[in-house]
Design a protein around this motif. Structure first.
Motif, PDB file in Angstrom:
ATOM      1  N   SER A 276       0.804  -1.227   0.000  1.00 32.41           N
ATOM      2  CA  SER A 276       0.000   0.000   0.000  1.00 32.41           C
ATOM      3  C   SER A 276       0.834   1.273   0.000  1.00 32.41           C
ATOM      4  O   SER A 276       0.270   2.370   0.038  1.00 32.41           O
ATOM      5  CB  SER A 276      -0.935   0.018   1.219  1.00 32.41           C
ATOM      6  N   GLY A 277       2.136   1.146  -0.020  1.00 31.06           N
ATOM      7  CA  GLY A 277       2.992   2.316   0.022  1.00 31.06           C
ATOM      8  C   GLY A 277       3.039   3.036  -1.314  1.00 31.06           C
ATOM      9  O   GLY A 277       3.974   2.856  -2.095  1.00 31.06           O
ATOM     10  N   VAL A 278       2.044   3.838  -1.589  1.00 31.22           N
ATOM     11  CA  VAL A 278       1.943   4.554  -2.857  1.00 31.22           C
ATOM     12  C   VAL A 278       2.192   6.038  -2.620  1.00 31.22           C
ATOM     13  O   VAL A 278       1.491   6.660  -1.806  1.00 31.22           O
ATOM     14  CB  VAL A 278       0.550   4.368  -3.484  1.00 31.22           C
ATOM     15  N   LYS A 283       0.091  15.451  -8.450  1.00 32.11           N
ATOM     16  CA  LYS A 283       0.141  14.813  -9.765  1.00 32.11           C
ATOM     17  C   LYS A 283      -0.663  13.516  -9.773  1.00 32.11           C
ATOM     18  O   LYS A 283      -1.443  13.256 -10.701  1.00 32.11           O
ATOM     19  CB  LYS A 283       1.586  14.528 -10.159  1.00 32.11           C
ATOM     20  N   VAL A 284      -0.476  12.706  -8.718  1.00 34.44           N
ATOM     21  CA  VAL A 284      -1.200  11.430  -8.627  1.00 34.44           C
ATOM     22  C   VAL A 284      -2.701  11.676  -8.551  1.00 34.44           C
ATOM     23  O   VAL A 284      -3.494  11.022  -9.248  1.00 34.44           O
ATOM     24  CB  VAL A 284      -0.719  10.621  -7.416  1.00 34.44           C
ATOM     25  N   PHE A 285      -3.130  12.620  -7.705  1.00 31.86           N
ATOM     26  CA  PHE A 285      -4.562  12.904  -7.582  1.00 31.86           C
ATOM     27  C   PHE A 285      -5.133  13.434  -8.893  1.00 31.86           C
ATOM     28  O   PHE A 285      -6.279  13.141  -9.248  1.00 31.86           O
ATOM     29  CB  PHE A 285      -4.804  13.901  -6.449  1.00 31.86           C
ATOM     30  N   GLY A 286      -4.335  14.197  -9.617  1.00 28.22           N
ATOM     31  CA  GLY A 286      -4.786  14.660 -10.922  1.00 28.22           C
ATOM     32  C   GLY A 286      -4.951  13.519 -11.895  1.00 28.22           C
ATOM     33  O   GLY A 286      -5.934  13.466 -12.655  1.00 28.22           O
ATOM     34  N   GLU A 287      -4.007  12.574 -11.866  1.00 28.03           N
ATOM     35  CA  GLU A 287      -4.089  11.420 -12.767  1.00 28.03           C
ATOM     36  C   GLU A 287      -5.254  10.511 -12.408  1.00 28.03           C
ATOM     37  O   GLU A 287      -5.823   9.850 -13.281  1.00 28.03           O
ATOM     38  CB  GLU A 287      -2.776  10.644 -12.726  1.00 28.03           C
ATOM     39  N   GLY A 361       7.136   0.901 -13.744  1.00 23.06           N
ATOM     40  CA  GLY A 361       6.505   0.748 -12.434  1.00 23.06           C
ATOM     41  C   GLY A 361       5.528   1.839 -12.067  1.00 23.06           C
ATOM     42  O   GLY A 361       4.814   1.718 -11.060  1.00 23.06           O
ATOM     43  N   SER A 362       5.460   2.917 -12.851  1.00 24.51           N
ATOM     44  CA  SER A 362       4.537   4.006 -12.497  1.00 24.51           C
ATOM     45  C   SER A 362       3.082   3.593 -12.683  1.00 24.51           C
ATOM     46  O   SER A 362       2.199   4.061 -11.966  1.00 24.51           O
ATOM     47  CB  SER A 362       4.836   5.248 -13.332  1.00 24.51           C
ATOM     48  N   ALA A 363       2.824   2.700 -13.619  1.00 23.80           N
ATOM     49  CA  ALA A 363       1.445   2.251 -13.862  1.00 23.80           C
ATOM     50  C   ALA A 363       0.897   1.480 -12.669  1.00 23.80           C
ATOM     51  O   ALA A 363      -0.264   1.670 -12.277  1.00 23.80           O
ATOM     52  CB  ALA A 363       1.383   1.393 -15.128  1.00 23.80           C
ATOM     53  N   VAL A 364       1.724   0.613 -12.096  1.00 25.54           N
ATOM     54  CA  VAL A 364       1.243  -0.170 -10.958  1.00 25.54           C
ATOM     55  C   VAL A 364       0.999   0.733  -9.753  1.00 25.54           C
ATOM     56  O   VAL A 364       0.053   0.524  -8.976  1.00 25.54           O
ATOM     57  CB  VAL A 364       2.230  -1.311 -10.613  1.00 25.54           C
ATOM     58  N   GLU A 365       1.819   1.768  -9.576  1.00 24.91           N
ATOM     59  CA  GLU A 365       1.609   2.694  -8.472  1.00 24.91           C
ATOM     60  C   GLU A 365       0.299   3.450  -8.646  1.00 24.91           C
ATOM     61  O   GLU A 365      -0.453   3.666  -7.682  1.00 24.91           O
ATOM     62  CB  GLU A 365       2.778   3.676  -8.380  1.00 24.91           C
ATOM     63  N   LEU A 366       0.001   3.853  -9.875  1.00 23.25           N
ATOM     64  CA  LEU A 366      -1.249   4.562 -10.141  1.00 23.25           C
ATOM     65  C   LEU A 366      -2.452   3.652  -9.929  1.00 23.25           C
ATOM     66  O   LEU A 366      -3.468   4.057  -9.342  1.00 23.25           O
ATOM     67  CB  LEU A 366      -1.243   5.104 -11.563  1.00 23.25           C
TER      68      LEU A 366
END
Length: 434
Positions: A276-278, A283-287, A361-366
């Motif tokens: 769960s460490g995301v 930027k993330v909330f915007g995406e 790895g950015s896709a899995v974090e999103l």
């Protein structure tokens, strides 16, 4: 037998409620840690490699929790599924029909929505499976905390639904995330499963047989190229659930007593801590609001799950294929369907399996961020609906109690009941559907 099953079901729910709370604490800890000034230490911890050279195993701590500890979680799920199929709610075909149909709707609908929204994106050829699963511990924890006034049929329906839901998610994991299969190691795993089944048939009770078989079956599936957590499911389904004459408890019951606290109190929370460490930022909330991958997960869970569960339940009941649980109205069913959108443990696992190599790895974090945010939203929405329905049911019980007092204090006949009275006086009349 029925009394024993009910007792086991109640104990299981209490254990998973505690586990759900610990899961939330672990997830919150991971989020706070990775987004704190010490976030680098969290990433270092998760990426630390723990190797067993003689077995050629080199896995990070995060991989050990996903591949190893979750095998215990799936073993408990397998035990529960076997018991429900043989002596529990799913043993009665008519009573089992509704949660099975609802679970199918709750898997197919979010998968279709995710596939359509994310069509053509890298990783979505398998990523559509991310929103298909309901987290048992999380959903039951929310139900226990906010739905204590809802009739007991709600618990049974949600648990049965989640068990069947997890079984289908497990099958998807086996099908989607198995590439090249080593036939030799697959035969070794099959031999282990056969040995476990024969040991159960021969009434062998020593752990000196079962522990080596469990470890070897896990390793064999890992080497065969199949996700090793499936070993837990297979062994759970092969465990005997009916006690012999003079036997105090069946092996499945004893193993549940032993492993439920380990699964709910240690394995699943540790997985949540590592998964769960995301990193969360603007930027993330915007995406989350604009990226098609995030929207595929969010809409799949938050829209697809309630729509599939409630819609298929409504159709099945209207067609006479299934019956609505006693004392539950349509609004109760919808509230439970919203809880089905809490996709945590298995959704995070599928996200890691499907998207780990996409976009560095950015896709899995999103996708993980989408799962976490959606699960939180579903838990809050479901809680609000359950609290409102609980007040309605309590008002009805109070009105009937007042009516009884005015007519001489006659007691309720046995029948339904609420989550609060656990077997006390219950109501016979069905809800009017409101």
């Amino acid at each position: 037998m029925i009394t024993q099953v009910r007792s086991e079901l109640s104990r299981y729910l209490r254990t998973e409620t505690v586990g759900g709370t610990l899961l939330l604490i672990a997830a919150a800890t991971a989020l706070l840690w990775v987004n704190s000034p010490w976030g680098a230490s969290y990433l270092t911890m998760t990426e630390t490699v723990v190797a067993i050279p003689p077995l050629h195993l080199e896995l990070t701590l995060a991989d050990w929790t996903a591949d190893g500890l979750l095998a215990v979680f799936f073993f408990v799920a397998g035990l529960e599924l076997k018991r429900e199929l043989v002596v529990g709610e799913l043993a009665d075909r008519r009573r089992a029909t509704l949660p099975v149909i609802a679970a199918i709707g709750g898997v197919v609908t979010p998968a279709l929505i995710a596939a359509v929204v994310g069509f053509g994106l890298p990783g979505m050829e398998r990523g559509w499976a991310i929103p298909v699963a309901t987290d048992i511990a999380f959903a039951l924890a929310v139900l226990a905390m906010t739905g204590s006034r809802i009739p007991t049929g709600a618990r049974v329906f949600l648990l049965s639904l989640a068990v069947v839901d997890d079984l289908m998610a497990i099958v998807l994991i086996a099908v989607l995330f198995t590439a090249a299969v080593s036939l030799l190691w697959l035969l070794v795993a099959a031999a282990c499963f056969a040995g476990w089944a024969l040991g159960q048939r021969a009434r062998i009770g020593t752990p000196l047989l079962y522990v080596p078989l469990a470890l070897l079956s896990w390793y064999a599936l890992h080497e065969a190229g199949i996700h090793p957590t499936l070993a837990g499911v297979a062994l759970g389904l092969l465990t005997r659930v009916r006690p012999d004459p003079g036997e105090r408890e069946a092996p499945a019951t004893r193993l549940e007593h032993l492993f439920q606290p380990v699964s709910a109190g240690l394995c699943v929370p540790l997985f949540a801590l590592f998964a769960s460490g995301v990193p969360l930022n603007t930027k993330v909330f915007g995406e989350l609001a604009t990226d098609r991958l995030a929207l595929a997960v969010i809409l799949g869970l938050l829209v697809g799950k309630p729509l599939g569960i409630f819609g298929m339940s409504w159709v099945a009941i209207r067609l006479g294929v299934a019956t609505r649980p006693a004392e539950l109205g349509w609004r109760d069913m919808f509230a439970l369907s919203v809880l089905g959108a809490i996709g945590f443990t298995v959704s995070l696992l599928v996200a890691e399996l499907a998207l780990a190599d996409v976009a560095d790895g950015s896709a899995v974090e999103l996708a993980k961020a989408a799962v976490l945010v959606t699960s939180l939203a579903a838990s809050l929405a479901g809680s609000a609906l359950l609290l409102r329905r609980g007040r309605v049911h309590q008002a009805r019980r109070d009105a009937r109690a007042l009516e009884r007092e005015q007519h001489g204090g006659a007691s309720d006949p046995p029948g339904g009941g609420s989550l609060r009275d656990h077997g006390g006086h219950r109501e016979r009349r069905r809800s009017n559907g409101s």
